[in-house]
Scaffold this motif. Structure first.
Motif, PDB file in Angstrom:
ATOM      1  N   ILE A  26      81.557  -6.645  10.124  1.00 16.05           N
ATOM      2  CA  ILE A  26      81.008  -5.363   9.666  1.00 16.05           C
ATOM      3  C   ILE A  26      81.556  -4.225  10.524  1.00 16.05           C
ATOM      4  O   ILE A  26      82.007  -3.192  10.011  1.00 16.05           O
ATOM      5  CB  ILE A  26      79.465  -5.386   9.743  1.00 16.05           C
ATOM      6  CG1 ILE A  26      78.898  -6.383   8.723  1.00 16.05           C
ATOM      7  CG2 ILE A  26      78.893  -3.992   9.488  1.00 16.05           C
ATOM      8  CD1 ILE A  26      77.401  -6.578   8.815  1.00 16.05           C
ATOM      9  N   LYS A  49      85.164  -3.629   9.785  1.00 16.81           N
ATOM     10  CA  LYS A  49      85.353  -2.931   8.512  1.00 16.81           C
ATOM     11  C   LYS A  49      85.108  -1.431   8.657  1.00 16.81           C
ATOM     12  O   LYS A  49      85.813  -0.609   8.081  1.00 16.81           O
ATOM     13  CB  LYS A  49      84.397  -3.516   7.466  1.00 16.81           C
ATOM     14  CG  LYS A  49      84.558  -2.953   6.069  1.00 16.81           C
ATOM     15  CD  LYS A  49      85.804  -3.468   5.392  1.00 16.81           C
ATOM     16  CE  LYS A  49      85.870  -3.018   3.932  1.00 16.81           C
ATOM     17  NZ  LYS A  49      87.096  -3.488   3.254  1.00 16.81           N
ATOM     18  N   ILE A  50      84.117  -1.079   9.480  1.00 13.43           N
ATOM     19  CA  ILE A  50      83.744   0.336   9.623  1.00 13.43           C
ATOM     20  C   ILE A  50      84.633   1.061  10.631  1.00 13.43           C
ATOM     21  O   ILE A  50      85.124   2.169  10.373  1.00 13.43           O
ATOM     22  CB  ILE A  50      82.267   0.454  10.054  1.00 13.43           C
ATOM     23  CG1 ILE A  50      81.361  -0.137   8.967  1.00 13.43           C
ATOM     24  CG2 ILE A  50      81.895   1.912  10.306  1.00 13.43           C
ATOM     25  CD1 ILE A  50      79.896  -0.193   9.359  1.00 13.43           C
ATOM     26  N   ALA A  94      73.725  -7.428   5.081  1.00 12.72           N
ATOM     27  CA  ALA A  94      74.478  -6.262   5.560  1.00 12.72           C
ATOM     28  C   ALA A  94      75.918  -6.310   5.075  1.00 12.72           C
ATOM     29  O   ALA A  94      76.488  -5.288   4.667  1.00 12.72           O
ATOM     30  CB  ALA A  94      74.429  -6.204   7.090  1.00 12.72           C
ATOM     31  N   ASN A  95      76.517  -7.500   5.075  1.00 16.89           N
ATOM     32  CA  ASN A  95      77.878  -7.659   4.560  1.00 16.89           C
ATOM     33  C   ASN A  95      77.941  -7.365   3.069  1.00 16.89           C
ATOM     34  O   ASN A  95      78.900  -6.744   2.581  1.00 16.89           O
ATOM     35  CB  ASN A  95      78.375  -9.087   4.821  1.00 16.89           C
ATOM     36  CG  ASN A  95      79.079  -9.241   6.155  1.00 16.89           C
ATOM     37  OD1 ASN A  95      80.256  -8.958   6.291  1.00 16.89           O
ATOM     38  ND2 ASN A  95      78.328  -9.693   7.161  1.00 16.89           N
ATOM     39  N   LEU A 120      77.910  -3.710   2.596  1.00 17.97           N
ATOM     40  CA  LEU A 120      79.173  -3.121   3.027  1.00 17.97           C
ATOM     41  C   LEU A 120      80.259  -3.334   1.976  1.00 17.97           C
ATOM     42  O   LEU A 120      80.994  -2.407   1.624  1.00 17.97           O
ATOM     43  CB  LEU A 120      79.611  -3.731   4.365  1.00 17.97           C
ATOM     44  CG  LEU A 120      80.954  -3.235   4.924  1.00 17.97           C
ATOM     45  CD1 LEU A 120      80.866  -1.760   5.271  1.00 17.97           C
ATOM     46  CD2 LEU A 120      81.340  -4.044   6.155  1.00 17.97           C
ATOM     47  N   PHE A 121      80.379  -4.583   1.490  1.00 18.00           N
ATOM     48  CA  PHE A 121      81.394  -4.904   0.492  1.00 18.00           C
ATOM     49  C   PHE A 121      80.975  -4.480  -0.918  1.00 18.00           C
ATOM     50  O   PHE A 121      81.767  -4.559  -1.849  1.00 18.00           O
ATOM     51  CB  PHE A 121      81.686  -6.409   0.498  1.00 18.00           C
ATOM     52  CG  PHE A 121      82.401  -6.886   1.729  1.00 18.00           C
ATOM     53  CD1 PHE A 121      83.654  -6.408   2.053  1.00 18.00           C
ATOM     54  CD2 PHE A 121      81.807  -7.811   2.577  1.00 18.00           C
ATOM     55  CE1 PHE A 121      84.315  -6.849   3.188  1.00 18.00           C
ATOM     56  CE2 PHE A 121      82.453  -8.267   3.712  1.00 18.00           C
ATOM     57  CZ  PHE A 121      83.718  -7.780   4.031  1.00 18.00           C
ATOM     58  N   LYS A 122      79.696  -4.068  -1.055  1.00 18.82           N
ATOM     59  CA  LYS A 122      79.131  -3.675  -2.351  1.00 18.82           C
ATOM     60  C   LYS A 122      79.355  -4.770  -3.391  1.00 18.82           C
ATOM     61  O   LYS A 122      79.791  -4.530  -4.517  1.00 18.82           O
ATOM     62  CB  LYS A 122      79.765  -2.363  -2.833  1.00 18.82           C
ATOM     63  CG  LYS A 122      79.474  -1.182  -1.913  1.00 18.82           C
ATOM     64  CD  LYS A 122      80.136   0.087  -2.408  1.00 18.82           C
ATOM     65  CE  LYS A 122      79.859   1.247  -1.468  1.00 18.82           C
ATOM     66  NZ  LYS A 122      80.502   2.513  -1.933  1.00 18.82           N
TER      67      LYS A 122
END
Length: 285
Positions: A47, A50-51, A166-167, A170-172
């Motif tokens: 995460i 990725k951010i 949460a992942n 994040l990845f929607k």
């Protein structure tokens, strides 16, 4: 220094390197390029990667440090050393090998299955030495220390679930989380196969004059219970107690060390237990 200890130390490090490399292959080849969620500290590191773009391996190690400090304070320094070394090796394997490993971008289900196999193989090897890669395992043990009525497994499951959610956000993608569940299932099966083999565990029969001390030490330092049975030596005629304990294969060495550290004259018999039913093992045939 004892040559046997040096040999065992070198052997453990080699196993950790192989295990961490296998885990790195699972993550770098099959997960990162397919947008699949991960559980545990690696999932949290993904995460952040990725951010902010921080390396996954180093990030995971940094996240483990405060947990290791808490582990040192509340659980003792002995289990921290192995976890610290494994975390460091895993960090190098994730970032170092990640720069050279190819990425698979084909079928996501196939990627999920192979990720579970490689990660499970790596974690299984690491666990055979009595070590862990840290992360949610430490969180589970710390919470269990504070709230003994809550099992370590439940705490780890909740922590992993939060990371997966949460992942997914994040990845929607709901699919990302569903694939993560498959990875957990497959890797768990592989870990069980490596650690336990075809049997459920082993049974120890420990004959000692310090049964109370040994039994309390085993119960306090491991998740296993102990049954105390009276025993009489046929040759000596001395009355002693025999401790009966069933445990997973990777727990045996630690239990033996505990017994021998308290009573160096203890007599220990270890036998195979092909089927164990009850709390902590299988619930039915």
């Amino acid at each position: 220094m004892d040559k046997k200890k040096v040999f065992n130390g070198i052997k453990d490090v080699l196993i950790w390197i192989i295990g961490c490399s296998s885990y790195s292959i699972g993550l770098n080849c099959f997960v990162k390029s397919n947008g699949i969620a991960q559980s545990g500290m690696t999932g949290a590191a993904l995460i952040i990667n990725k951010i902010f773009g921080f390396p996954v391996g180093i990030t995971g190690f940094v996240l483990n440090v405060p947990l290791l400090v808490l582990m040192w304070i509340f659980l003792g320094k002995k289990p921290v050393a192995k976890t610290l070394v494994v975390s460091a090796i895993l960090s190098v394997a994730l970032d170092g090998l990640g720069a050279f490993l190819p990425s698979y971008t084909g079928d996501r289900l196939l990627a999920t299955l192979f990720c579970g196999i490689f990660e499970g193989f790596g974690l299984g090897l690491i666990m055979t030495t009595g070590a862990t890669s840290g992360g949610t395992d430490i969180i589970g043990k710390l919470f269990h220390k504070a709230f003994p009525h809550i099992s370590v497994g439940k705490i780890v499951m909740i922590a992993d679930a939060l990371v997966i959610i949460a992942n997914m956000l994040l990845f929607k993608s709901i699919e990302s989380g569903l694939y993560a569940i498959i990875i957990i299932f497959v890797s768990t099966k592989v870990v069980d196969t490596i650690i336990y083999g075809t049997g459920s565990g082993k049974m120890l029969m420990i004959i000692t004059e310090k049964s109370d001390e040994v039994s309390k030490a085993i119960v306090g330092a491991s998740p296993r219970g102990v049954t105390i049975m009276p025993a009489t030596g046929a040759y000596s005629g001395e009355n002693k107690n025999m401790l009966v304990c069933v445990a997973r294969k990777h727990e045996i060495s630690d239990i033996i060390k505990i017994a021998q550290s308290i009573d160096s004259q203890t007599f220990i018999i270890v036998t195979e237990a092909n089927e164990i039913l009850g709390k902590g093992f299988s619930s039915s045939l």
